[in-house]
Design a protein around this motif. Structure first.
Motif, short mmCIF file in Angstrom:
data_model
loop_
_atom_site.label_atom_id
_atom_site.label_comp_id
_atom_site.label_asym_id
_atom_site.label_seq_id
_atom_site.Cartn_x
_atom_site.Cartn_y
_atom_site.Cartn_z
N GLY A 307 16.57 64.37 41.18
CA GLY A 307 17.04 65.21 40.07
C GLY A 307 15.96 65.44 39.03
N SER A 308 15.32 64.36 38.58
CA SER A 308 14.26 64.50 37.58
C SER A 308 13.03 65.17 38.16
N GLU A 309 12.77 64.95 39.44
CA GLU A 309 11.60 65.59 40.07
C GLU A 309 11.79 67.10 40.12
N ILE A 310 12.96 67.56 40.48
CA ILE A 310 13.22 69.00 40.52
C ILE A 310 13.01 69.60 39.14
N GLU A 311 13.42 68.87 38.12
CA GLU A 311 13.33 69.37 36.75
C GLU A 311 11.90 69.38 36.23
N ASN A 312 11.08 68.38 36.63
CA ASN A 312 9.78 68.18 35.97
C ASN A 312 8.55 68.34 36.84
N VAL A 325 18.06 80.23 38.76
CA VAL A 325 18.18 81.63 38.39
C VAL A 325 19.62 82.11 38.50
N GLY A 326 20.32 81.66 39.53
CA GLY A 326 21.73 82.04 39.67
C GLY A 326 22.58 81.42 38.58
N TYR A 327 22.29 80.16 38.26
CA TYR A 327 23.03 79.48 37.20
C TYR A 327 22.81 80.16 35.85
N ASP A 328 21.56 80.50 35.55
CA ASP A 328 21.24 81.13 34.26
C ASP A 328 21.89 82.50 34.11
N VAL A 336 30.01 76.57 32.18
CA VAL A 336 30.73 75.35 31.83
C VAL A 336 31.53 74.84 33.02
N CYS A 337 32.22 75.76 33.71
CA CYS A 337 33.03 75.36 34.86
C CYS A 337 32.17 74.77 35.96
N ARG A 338 30.98 75.33 36.16
CA ARG A 338 30.10 74.84 37.21
C ARG A 338 29.47 73.50 36.82
N LEU A 339 29.09 73.37 35.58
CA LEU A 339 28.52 72.11 35.10
C LEU A 339 29.52 70.97 35.26
N ILE A 414 22.55 70.11 38.45
CA ILE A 414 23.58 70.16 37.42
C ILE A 414 23.90 68.76 36.90
N ALA A 415 23.73 67.71 37.73
CA ALA A 415 23.93 66.35 37.24
C ALA A 415 22.88 66.02 36.18
#
Length: 820
Positions: A307-312, A325-328, A336-339, A414-415
Motif C-alpha cells: 500500500g505505501s509502496e504504491i503511494e510513494n 485516475v478513475g477514482y479522482d 466516499v462510497c468507494r472509500l 483505498i486502504a
C-alpha cells in the motif's frame, strides 16, 4: 563582445541541461532511499543495469503474455460478423475493463494483426482530459501518413495546427469516405465524446471498416456498440489466468528461462494473488522486485508494505496513476462510497444489499424526489460497477448484480487513503493493532490473536459512527459500543453472545444492526430502545422469537428475521418495506391479520408452517387468514411475494388457488412452494402482467396449465416442481414465454418436448429428475427447438430398485438429447 553573444545564445541550452541534471539528482536520491529501505548492496560501476528498471509498459513488451487467445477471439468475431450480417457495414468493437487489465495492449495486438488489411489506419488516445482538436488532428495526420509511401507529412496538411475543428472533421470524412479504414480510439471516458464528436467524423462507407474503442466505463462501451446494430459487440477484457500471471511475473524478473529460487515460491504466490491477474500490477511489482535482493524476507517486506509502496515508490508510479485516475474522476458522493469499501475484508465478496443499506445508515446517500433511498443507493452501486471501480459478482438473468469485489491492488490504495484521511480505522490480524488516532470515526475490527487483550481505553471512540466486527470475539468480554454509533455489523462473526450486547439500548442513533450468520439465539428487550433503527438482519441465526419490544421500532424499513416468528403488533411497524419472517405458532398466525396494515411493504418472504396430526389435516377446516391478507396487501405496492408452505396438505394450497379474492397486481416475483403443492396452476396468475420471476409447486401439469403460463408475456425466470408423473408428459406450445431466459423443472421422469418457436430467448435449462423403475418407459426429452440455449443441466436422483444397467440407460438417454 563575442563572449557575451555566446553566453546569450547558449543560455536556453544551459538552462535545459541544468534542469536535467537536477532531475537526475532527484532520481538518484530517491533510488538511494529505495536501496536503503530494502538494504540493498551498492552496485559497482561495472554492474549492469537490469532491463526491468526501465519499466516498459505491458503493451510495449515484445513477448506479450496471455494476449493471443482474446486477440484471436475478437478477430474471429469480426470475421463472423462480416459473414452473418450485412457485408460492408462498418463494425464497432468496444473493449471494457478495469484499469491496468490490458485493454490498450489487446487493442494494439488486434491492430497489428489486422494492419495490412486496411487502406487507412490510426491509433489515437482520448484520455480523461479530452481535447477534440488534438484528437482529430492526430487522426488526420496518421491517416495521411498511412496513405503515403513517404513517412513525411502530407503537404496539404502542413498548416493543420491552424485549422478549426469543423475543417479537421471534414478532412477526415473526405479522406475516409471511399477507403477501408481501421481506427482505434483508446481510453474513452464519456458517452458524449463518442456520440457528439468522434463517431460523426468516421463515415459509414460500406467498405467493411472497423473501429475499436477501449474504456473503463460499461455505459460508454454500450453506447459505442448499440445492441440493435448487427456486427457491433462489447468485449470484456479479463485478467490473466494463473499460468500467464506466473509467466509474466517470473519472466520479467528472471528472464524467459524463469529459473527462480524455490525459496521464493510462497511469497510469490501471495504477491500474484494480490495482483489478481492485473498485467500492469504484475509488470510494475516485478520491476520493483527485479532490483531487490533475491531473499524471501526482502520480498515479504515488499509484499507487506505494498500500500505505501504504491503511494510513494517511483517504480510503481504508473500503477498508482492507473488506479487513481478513475477514482479522482468520481463525483464526491461516489468517492466516499468507494472509500468505505476499505471497512470490508480484502478479496471478500460484498453483498449489494448489505453495502447499500450500510451506505444509507452512514449518511452517504442523498435523497432524490420520487425515489426511495434504497433505489438511490443501488444506483450508486451500479454506477461504480459501470465505471469499473468495483467488480461485479453474482449477476442474474435479469441483469441485476447482487454482490461485488474490489481488486486487491485498488484495495491497497483505498486502504492507504482511508488511513491517511482517518476515514476507516482498521485493526486486526492483517493490519496490526495500531491505535494511534486522535479519534476513530469508523472502526473495522478483525478479531484474532493480535486483538487478544486489546486495551480499548487506548482508542478514542467518543466520535465513532460505525463498527464492523469480523473473526472470533469469544475471547473478548465486550466490544466498544459508542452511544453515537449509526452502524453495527457482526455478520459472520463467531462467538457473539448477550454479554457483547449489554449496553445496546444506549445506541439511540443506530440505524443498521446485523447479526447475520452468527450463533446468537436471543435479542435483549433493549432492542426496542433503538428508535432510529432502519435495518435489523437476523438471517441464518438461532433467534426463534423476537422480543415484543421490537414492534416499537417505528422507523424499521428492513426486518430480516429469518426463522424468528412473526410478533403480534407487527402492524404498528408502518415503515417496513422488506419482511422476512416465519409463521408457526398460534400467536404468530394471529399476527398475520395485521400484515395488511403495512402499506409500504414491497417484499414479503414467509415460511408458513402447519403441524400434521395423525389422521387429521393441519387445519381445523376454517378458512385461513393468509389468502385474504395477501389480497389486501395487493392494494398497495407489494412487488415480491415468497411463500414456503410447510406441513400443509391440500387445504391451504386450495384456499390460495380458489379463494384468493384478487392477487397483488404489481407482483414482479412470485414464489409459492411447499410439501404438497397446488392441484394445478392457479388461474389468477394469468392476470399478473408484470410478473418476471415465478416459482410454483403443483401436483400435475396439463394443457390448461400451459395455456395459463403462455399468457405471461414478461416472464424471465420460471421454476416448476411437479409432484406426480403423467404418461402424456409436457409439451410446451410454440410462441410461449417469449422473454424467458431460465427454466428449472423438478419432477419425476416423464416426456418433455418443446414446439418450434417456443422460448426463443431461453439460455439456461435445468432439469432435476426423480427416477423410478416404472418411469423408464417415459424417457422422451428433446431440446431441439431451443435455439438460444447456452447451458443445459440435468440431475437424476435414482430411487431404489434400479439396476446399474438401467442407470446407465438413463444417462445415455439424456446425453443423447443434448448431443454430448
Amino acid at each position: 563582445m563575442v563572449m557575451v553573444r555566446h553566453f546569450v545564445s547558449t543560455l536556453l541550452a544551459r538552462l535545459q541541461i541544468a534542469r536535467q541534471v537536477r532531475s537526475l539528482l532527484d532520481r538518484a536520491t530517491k533510488l538511494d532511499q529505495l536501496r536503503k529501505r530494502y538494504e540493498l548492496p551498492v552496485p559497482s560501476a561495472t554492474s549492469p543495469i537490469p532491463a526491468s528498471v526501465q519499466l516498459p509498459s505491458y503493451a510495449e513488451t515484445t513477448n506479450m503474455v496471455g494476449i493471443d487467445s482474446p486477440r484471436d477471439e475478437i478477430i474471429a468475431k469480426l470475421t463472423s460478423a462480416r459473414t452473418r450480417h450485412e457485408a460492408g457495414r462498418r463494425r464497432v468493437v468496444s473493449m471494457v475493463g478495469f484499469a491496468g487489465v490490458g485493454k490498450t495492449t489487446l487493442a494494439k495486438a488486434v491492430y497489428s494483426s489486422l494492419d495490412d488489411r486496411f487502406q487507412c489506419k490510426a491509433f489515437v488516445t482520448v484520455s480523461r482530459k479530452f481535447q477534440l482538436k488534438r484528437v482529430l488532428k492526430d487522426i488526420l495526420q496518421q491517416l495521411t501518413t498511412s496513405n503515403r509511401s513517404s513517412s513525411m507529412p502530407d503537404p496539404a496538411i502542413v498548416s493543420v495546427d491552424t485549422w478549426e475543428v469543423s475543417k479537421l472533421g471534414k478532412e477526415i470524412r473526405d479522406n475516409l469516405k471511399d477507403k477501408r479504414y481501421l481506427i482505434i480510439i483508446d481510453d474513452l471516458w464519456e458517452i458524449s465524446t463518442w456520440n457528439d464528436h468522434i463517431s460523426h467524423v468516421l463515415p459509414e462507407n460500406s467498405l467493411d471498416s472497423i473501429i475499436i474503442t477501449t474504456t473503463r466505463n460499461e455505459l460508454v462501451a454500450n453506447a459505442c456498440c448499440p445492441r440493435y446494430h448487427p456486427g457491433h459487440f462489447v468485449h470484456r477484457v479479463a485478467p490473466l489466468n494463473e499460468i500467464d500471471s506466473r509467466s509474466l511475473f517470473f519472466g520479467r524478473i528472471f528472464g524467459p528461462e524463469q529459473n527462480y529460487p524455490r525459496v521464493l515460491e510462497q511469497v510469490s504466490k501471495k504477491i500474484l494473488k494480490k495482483c489478481a491477474g492485473l498485467p500492469l500490477a504484475i509488470v510494475c511489482i516485478s520491476s520493483l522486485l527485479a532490483v531487490t535482493s533475491i531473499e524471501a524476507k526482502k520480498w515479504e517486506k515488499v509484499y507487506s508494505s505494498l500500500g505505501s509502496e504504491i503511494e510513494n515508490n517511483d517504480v510503481l508510479s504508473r500503477l498508482k496513476q492507473a488506479l487513481r485516475v478513475g477514482y479522482d474522476d468520481l463525483p464526491q458522493h461516489l468517492k466516499v462510497c468507494r472509500l468505505y469499501l476499505s471497512a470490508f475484508p480484502e478479496n471478500g465478496k460484498i453483498e449489494r444489499d448489505r453495502l447499500t443499506r450500510r451506505w444509507i445508515a452512514e449518511g452517504f446517500v442523498d435523497e432524490k424526489p420520487g425515489e426511495a433511498m434504497q433505489e438511490v443507493a443501488e444506483d450508486y452501486f451500479s454506477e461504480l460497477i459501470e465505471r469499473s471501480m468495483i467488480q461485479a459478482v453474482d449477476a442474474d438473468c435479469f441483469g441485476e448484480i447482487h454482490a461485488c469485489r474490489i481488486h486487491n491492488m485498488m484495495f491497497e490504495l483505498i486502504a492507504m487513503k482511508s488511513h491517511e484521511e482517518n476515514f476507516v480505522t482498521l485493526i486486526g490480524n492483517r493490519r496490526g493493532t495500531s491505535t494511534q488516532r486522535t479519534y476513530v470515526r469508523r472502526l473495522s475490527l478483525e478479531c484474532g490473536t493480535t486483538t487478544d487483550g486489546l486495551d480499548w481505553s487506548s482508542l478514542n471512540l467518543a466520535h465513532t459512527r460505525s463498527l464492523t466486527v469480523y473473526g472470533n470475539i469469544d475471547s473478548l468480554d465486550s466490544v466498544p459500543l459508542c452511544r453515537f454509533l449509526r452502524m453495527l455489523d457482526f455478520e459472520c462473526c463467531v462467538g457473539v453472545s448477550s454479554r457483547h450486547l449489554k449496553d445496546i439500548g444506549e445506541l439511540i442513533m443506530l440505524k443498521y444492526l446485523s447479526f447475520k450468520s452468527t450463533w446468537i439465539s436471543e435479542l435483549p428487550a433493549q432492542i426496542g430502545e433503538l428508535k432510529c433503527l432502519e435495518t435489523l438482519d437476523l438471517m441464518q441465526t438461532n433467534v426463534r422469537e423476537l422480543p415484543m419490544q421490537v414492534t416499537r421500532l417505528q422507523r424499521l424499513v428492513h426486518l430480516l428475521a429469518g426463522v424468528a416468528e412473526l410478533p403480534q403488533g407487527i402492524g404498528n411497524m408502518k415503515s417496513l418495506q422488506t419482511l422476512c419472517i416465519r409463521v408457526a405458532g398460534k400467536s404468530s398466525k394471529e399476527a398475520v391479520k395485521e400484515l395488511h396494515r403495512l402499506t409500504n411493504l414491497t417484499k414479503l418472504e414467509m415460511s408458513y408452517v402447519g403441524v400434521h396430526r395423525k389422521g387429521k389435516s393441519s387445519q381445523d377446516g376454517s378458512p385461513d387468514i393468509l389468502p385474504s391478507t395477501i389480497s389486501k396487501l395487493g392494494n398497495y405496492n407489494l412487488q415480491s411475494l415468497h411463500l414456503n408452505l410447510l406441513g400443509y396438505s391440500t387445504s391451504l394450497f386450495l384456499q390460495i388457488q380458489i379463494l384468493l379474492p384478487s392477487p397483488p397486481a404489481n407482483l414482479q416475483s412470485l414464489r409459492i412452494s411447499g410439501d404438497y403443492g397446488f392441484q394445478s396452476v392457479p388461474k389468477w396468475i394469468r392476470s399478473l402482467n408484470d410478473l418476471t420471476d415465478l416459482e410454483l409447486t403443483v401436483r400435475m401439469v396439463g394443457t390448461q396449465d400451459l395455456e395459463i403460463l403462455k399468457g405471461l408475456p414478461n416472464l424471465v425466470r420460471f421454476r416448476l416442481t411437479i409432484k406426480e408423473s403423467s404418461k402424456e408428459g409436457i409439451t410446451i406450445p410454440g410462441s410461449s414465454l417469449p422473454f424467458l431466459k431460465e427454466l428449472f423443472i423438478h419432477r419425476r421422469i416423464m416426456p418433455v418436448s418443446f414446439n418450434q418457436g417456443v422460448m426463443p430467448k431461453l439460455e439456461k435449462f435445468e432439469l432435476q429428475l426423480r427416477a423410478y423403475q416404472e418411469d423408464l418407459k417415459f424417457i422422451r426429452t428433446t431440446i431441439d427447438h431451443l435455439q438460444s440455449l447456452k447451458e443445459f443441466q440435468f440431475t437424476i436422483a435414482v430411487q431404489r430398485g434400479l439396476s446399474d444397467f438401467q442407470v446407465e440407460y438413463l444417462k445415455s438417454s439424456f446425453k443423447s438429447a443434448v448431443f454430448i
